[in-house]
Design a protein around this motif. Structure first.
Motif, short mmCIF file in Angstrom:
data_model
loop_
_atom_site.label_atom_id
_atom_site.label_comp_id
_atom_site.label_asym_id
_atom_site.label_seq_id
_atom_site.Cartn_x
_atom_site.Cartn_y
_atom_site.Cartn_z
N TYR A 55 93.41 28.09 6.25
CA TYR A 55 92.37 28.28 5.25
C TYR A 55 91.02 28.02 5.91
O TYR A 55 90.88 27.10 6.71
N CYS A 56 90.04 28.82 5.56
CA CYS A 56 88.69 28.66 6.10
C CYS A 56 87.74 28.52 4.92
O CYS A 56 87.35 29.51 4.30
N THR A 57 87.39 27.28 4.58
CA THR A 57 86.64 27.00 3.36
C THR A 57 85.14 26.81 3.59
O THR A 57 84.41 26.52 2.65
N SER A 58 84.67 26.93 4.83
CA SER A 58 83.25 26.72 5.08
C SER A 58 82.80 27.55 6.27
O SER A 58 83.62 28.04 7.07
N ASN A 59 81.49 27.71 6.37
CA ASN A 59 80.84 28.37 7.51
C ASN A 59 81.23 29.84 7.66
O ASN A 59 81.20 30.39 8.75
N LEU A 60 81.57 30.49 6.55
CA LEU A 60 81.87 31.92 6.58
C LEU A 60 81.00 32.63 5.55
O LEU A 60 81.17 32.44 4.35
N PRO A 61 80.04 33.45 6.01
CA PRO A 61 79.16 34.15 5.06
C PRO A 61 79.95 35.13 4.17
O PRO A 61 80.90 35.76 4.63
N ASP A 62 79.53 35.24 2.91
CA ASP A 62 80.14 36.15 1.94
C ASP A 62 81.66 36.07 1.98
O ASP A 62 82.35 37.05 2.31
N PRO A 63 82.23 34.91 1.66
CA PRO A 63 83.69 34.75 1.78
C PRO A 63 84.47 35.70 0.87
O PRO A 63 85.57 36.13 1.23
N ALA A 64 83.91 36.06 -0.30
CA ALA A 64 84.65 36.94 -1.21
C ALA A 64 84.88 38.32 -0.62
O ALA A 64 85.87 38.99 -0.93
N GLY A 65 83.97 38.77 0.24
CA GLY A 65 84.11 40.09 0.83
C GLY A 65 84.52 40.06 2.28
O GLY A 65 84.25 41.01 3.02
N ALA A 66 85.18 38.99 2.72
CA ALA A 66 85.48 38.81 4.13
C ALA A 66 86.81 39.41 4.55
O ALA A 66 87.15 39.37 5.74
N TYR A 67 87.59 39.96 3.62
CA TYR A 67 88.93 40.45 3.97
C TYR A 67 88.85 41.51 5.07
O TYR A 67 88.11 42.49 4.98
N GLY A 68 89.62 41.30 6.13
CA GLY A 68 89.66 42.24 7.24
C GLY A 68 88.57 42.03 8.27
O GLY A 68 88.54 42.75 9.28
N ARG A 69 87.71 41.07 8.08
CA ARG A 69 86.59 40.87 9.00
C ARG A 69 87.05 40.16 10.28
O ARG A 69 87.85 39.24 10.24
N ASP A 70 86.53 40.61 11.40
CA ASP A 70 86.76 39.92 12.67
C ASP A 70 85.74 38.78 12.81
O ASP A 70 84.56 38.96 12.50
N VAL A 71 86.21 37.63 13.26
CA VAL A 71 85.35 36.46 13.38
C VAL A 71 85.58 35.80 14.74
O VAL A 71 86.64 35.98 15.36
N ALA A 72 84.58 35.05 15.17
CA ALA A 72 84.71 34.25 16.39
C ALA A 72 85.14 32.84 15.99
O ALA A 72 84.49 32.19 15.18
N VAL A 73 86.25 32.38 16.55
CA VAL A 73 86.80 31.06 16.22
C VAL A 73 86.60 30.15 17.42
O VAL A 73 87.04 30.46 18.53
N HIS A 74 85.94 29.03 17.20
CA HIS A 74 85.72 28.04 18.25
C HIS A 74 86.75 26.93 18.05
O HIS A 74 86.83 26.34 16.98
N ARG A 75 87.51 26.63 19.07
CA ARG A 75 88.61 25.69 18.91
C ARG A 75 88.72 24.77 20.11
O ARG A 75 88.29 25.09 21.22
N THR A 76 89.33 23.59 19.83
CA THR A 76 89.62 22.65 20.91
C THR A 76 90.94 23.01 21.54
O THR A 76 91.85 23.53 20.88
N SER A 77 91.10 22.73 22.81
CA SER A 77 92.34 23.07 23.50
C SER A 77 93.49 22.15 23.12
O SER A 77 94.65 22.52 23.21
N ALA A 78 93.17 20.93 22.66
CA ALA A 78 94.21 19.95 22.38
C ALA A 78 94.87 20.16 21.02
O ALA A 78 96.05 19.86 20.84
N ASP A 79 94.12 20.66 20.03
CA ASP A 79 94.62 20.73 18.67
C ASP A 79 94.25 22.07 18.06
O ASP A 79 93.08 22.33 17.80
N PRO A 80 95.23 22.94 17.77
CA PRO A 80 94.90 24.22 17.15
C PRO A 80 94.21 24.09 15.79
O PRO A 80 93.51 25.00 15.37
N ALA A 81 94.43 22.96 15.10
CA ALA A 81 93.79 22.76 13.80
C ALA A 81 92.32 22.37 13.94
O ALA A 81 91.58 22.41 12.95
N GLY A 82 91.89 21.99 15.13
CA GLY A 82 90.50 21.60 15.33
C GLY A 82 89.64 22.80 15.68
O GLY A 82 89.29 23.02 16.84
#
Length: 295
Positions: free
Chosen positions: A223-250
């Motif tokens: 689930y992505c509940t923040s930092n996404l512009p226009d979430p209602a119309g985001a279906y199918g949108r490509d996004v850049a995900v910044h993540r830590t190497s130690a924890d996929p949930a981070g």
């Protein structure tokens, strides 16, 4: 009943609640003590249906070993276990599986495996409410302003002592943000929950679901509940995900926003210390005021 009588009643009610809670803990009958806590592992993740509900969390299939028989048990939430708990899932992730002692069919999941508890959280909070009520009653109702010093002083000192550690922790989190790797993700569903309150007002909660694959090849659904512009119309949108190497949930979609959030947490800590110091100073001024006892 005056406000001072209300405070006395407040302290009495929460005091009884604390005693009952501690008594149940000593007897070993709190909910936490009657709960079996095991470690499960996600075997399969089902992609949420676009337009569906976020209730129940991400649908997963989980296996764990039954401590009584030693056999492996496979269970699923499948949107039927109530609260939203699993908001980030990938195959192989360890999560908590809990159930009342003797009732394994009444299981629920927790986001991470949990250690057995004694159920002291609620009675301890009740003690704090009694403590706060007595401070207000003593300082205002009974004319004992030194109670404000006794309340604000220790908490202010504790907050000030912990402040350097909070700053160091913030700096470490900011360093982790800077070291995050960036992978491509996609919004695979947008969930919608509509509720109506007692007054007939309608509220809508929009929850985008992002899917991405880590550099190690782990497919993550979250689930992505923040930092996404226009979430209602985001279906199918490509996004850049910044993540830590130690924890996929981070992960985050906006490192700058996370950086500002870390700064706000330290600012809140500082403001809390300032308020506690001000409370202590107010008590000292009242003590030293005309007609009061000097220290």
């Amino acid at each position: 009943m005056g406000w001072d009588g209300f405070l006395v009643l407040w302290c009495a009610v929460w005091g009884v609640a604390a005693l009952v809670g501690y008594g149940m803990s000593l007897a070993g009958v709190t909910r936490a003590q009657r709960t079996v806590r095991l470690t499960g592992r996600i075997q399969r993740v089902r992609e949420p249906r676009h337009g569906g509900s976020r209730k129940g969390g991400i649908s997963v299939v989980v296996s764990y070993r039954d401590p009584a028989s030693g056999q492996e048990v496979t269970v699923t939430n499948d949107g039927e276990r109530g609260d939203t708990v699993i908001t980030c899932a990938w195959e192989g992730r360890e999560i908590g599986v809990c159930y009342p002692r003797g009732r394994p069919h009444a299981y629920w999941f927790s986001d991470t495996p949990e250690e057995p508890g004694r159920g002291l959280g609620r009675p301890s909070f009740a003690v704090f409410l009694v403590y706060a009520g007595l401070v207000v009653l003593a300082a205002v109702g009974w004319g004992w302003p030194w109670a404000l010093i006794g309340f604000g002083g220790p908490w202010a000192v504790s907050g000030a002592v912990q402040l350097p550690g909070a700053v160091r922790a913030k700096n470490r989190r900011i360093e982790r943000l800077a070291a995050m790797e960036t992978v491509r993700g996609r919004v695979v569903a947008v969930l919608k929950d509509v509720s109506v309150d007692d007054d007939g007002h309608t509220s809508t909660v929009i929850t985008p679901v992002v899917s991405f694959t880590t550099g190690e090849g782990t497919a993550v659904t979250a689930y992505c509940t923040s930092n996404l512009p226009d979430p209602a119309g985001a279906y199918g949108r490509d996004v850049a995900v910044h993540r830590t190497s130690a924890d996929p949930a981070g992960f985050t979609l906006d490192r700058a926003a996370e950086h500002r959030s870390e700064e706000r947490q330290v600012t809140f800590h500082v403001l809390a210390v300032v308020v506690l110091v001000a409370t202590t100073v107010a008590g000292a001024v009242m003590v030293r005021g005309p007609g009061a006892l000097l220290w």
